[in-house]
Design an enzyme around this catalytic site. Sequence first.
Site, PDB file in Angstrom:
ATOM      1  NE  ARG A  86      -3.650   0.064   0.180  1.00  0.00           N
ATOM      2  CZ  ARG A  86      -4.688  -0.089  -0.637  1.00  0.00           C
ATOM      3  NH1 ARG A  86      -5.062   0.910  -1.439  1.00  0.00           N
ATOM      4  NH2 ARG A  86      -5.332  -1.235  -0.690  1.00  0.00           N
ATOM      5  CB  ILE A 324      -5.949  -6.792   5.481  1.00  0.00           C
ATOM      6  CG1 ILE A 324      -5.825  -8.098   6.290  1.00  0.00           C
ATOM      7  CG2 ILE A 324      -6.399  -7.089   4.049  1.00  0.00           C
ATOM      8  CD1 ILE A 324      -7.125  -8.856   6.445  1.00  0.00           C
ATOM      9  CG  HIS A 325      -6.068  -0.417   3.302  1.00  0.00           C
ATOM     10  ND1 HIS A 325      -5.316   0.726   3.271  1.00  0.00           N
ATOM     11  CD2 HIS A 325      -6.974  -0.297   2.289  1.00  0.00           C
ATOM     12  CE1 HIS A 325      -5.750   1.510   2.290  1.00  0.00           C
ATOM     13  NE2 HIS A 325      -6.754   0.912   1.676  1.00  0.00           N
ATOM     14  CB  CYS A 326      -0.684  -1.989   5.703  1.00  0.00           C
ATOM     15  SG  CYS A 326      -1.482  -0.976   6.964  1.00  0.00           S
ATOM     16  CB  ILE A 327       0.075  -6.360   3.069  1.00  0.00           C
ATOM     17  CG1 ILE A 327      -1.202  -7.175   3.209  1.00  0.00           C
ATOM     18  CG2 ILE A 327       0.735  -6.132   4.425  1.00  0.00           C
ATOM     19  CD1 ILE A 327      -0.961  -8.624   3.702  1.00  0.00           C
TER      20      ILE A 327
END
Length: 334
Positions: A86, A324-327
Site C-alpha cells: 500500500r 490487510i489494507h497496508c499489504i
Amino acid sequence: MPESGFHMPPEWAPHARTWMAWPSSGYTLGDEPEEARTTWAAVASAILAFEPVTMVVDPVAVADAARHLDPRVNVVHTPLDDAWMRDIGPTFVLDEAGELAAINWIFNGWGAQEWASWEHDARVARFVASQAGVPVFDSPLVNEGGGLHVDGAGTALITRTVQLDAGRNPDWDAARVEAELARTIGAERVIWLERGLTRDYDAFGTRGHVDIVATFCAPGRVLVHRQDDPGHPDYEVSRAIADQLRGEQLEVIEVPAPRLTHDEHGPVDYSYINHTLVNGGVILCGFGEEEADARAAAIMADAYPGRRVELVDARPLFARGGGIHCITQQEPAV
C-alpha cells in the site's frame, strides 16, 4: 499531466487486480518469519476468490514464495526492502477517457525512520506501473498509499502528522499539499484529521496513517474506528475523530474495536478499518474474538451492500505494524 482530468477512483470501484509484495527481509519477517509468510499467503488466497493477485517477490525469496503461495498468484520479481505494498506501490488514477496511469510518490521509509531501509522500495511504484503497462507521473510529495483515502467524488481524507511530517515534507504547508493532491489524484476537497491512532506513533509506526482510523465507504459516508475502553488512549482519540468528521457533514459509522486493548508493548491499535475491498467482497481483519469479529463483519456487510465479507487473522500483521489494507494495493479496472 495528471491535472488534465485524472482522478483516483474509490476503492469500491471495479478492480483489474490486487498487488502485494512478499515479505523477505527486515522487521516484517521478525522473529517468526514463517508466521509472516503464512499470513501474507492467507491474504492473497482470500483475495483470489474475488480477483487476480500479482505478488512482487524479491529474487532472494522466490523459493519461499513458491512454497506458500497459491499457484494462481501471478509472481513478478524485483528487489525489495519490505512488504507494505500500500505504501511502496503506486497510486493508480484514471482520466476522463478511462485511461489508467500511476502516481509515483516519493517513499522515504515513513519519514526516514531509523529502522527503515528503502533503497529498493523507493523504486517499486515504477516497477509495478511498468508491469501494469501504464504511464507514471512523479510527485515531489513524500507520501504513502496508507496515508490517504478518497470517496470517488472529489474528497480526500488525510492526517496532519503524515503529509506535514518534518521527516517527510519539512518545507510543505497544508495549501501546498492540497494543491499537489488536486494535481495528482483530482482532490477537490481535503479533510485533515489531526492525528491517527496512538500505537502508530511507536517505533515501528507510520506516524498516523489514516487507513487504520477512518475510511470512506461511499461518498459522504465514513467508517471510523471506535475504542470503547476509557483506559485506552484511543478512547478520546477515536471520539475526537468521529466528532470532527460529523462536523464535516459526513455520515459517521463507528466500528468498535475488539476487546483486547493492551499487549506486552502497551495499548494496541487493533482496528477493523484497515480492510481491503475486492470485486464483490471485503477482506476484513480478524482478531480471534468471535463476537467482535462478527459484529465488525455485519457492519461491513451493511456498509458495502452486495459484498461478501471474508475474515483473515490479522494479528501477525498488526504485530509488525500494519494490517490487510497496508499489504495490498488495488489496480482499477479500465
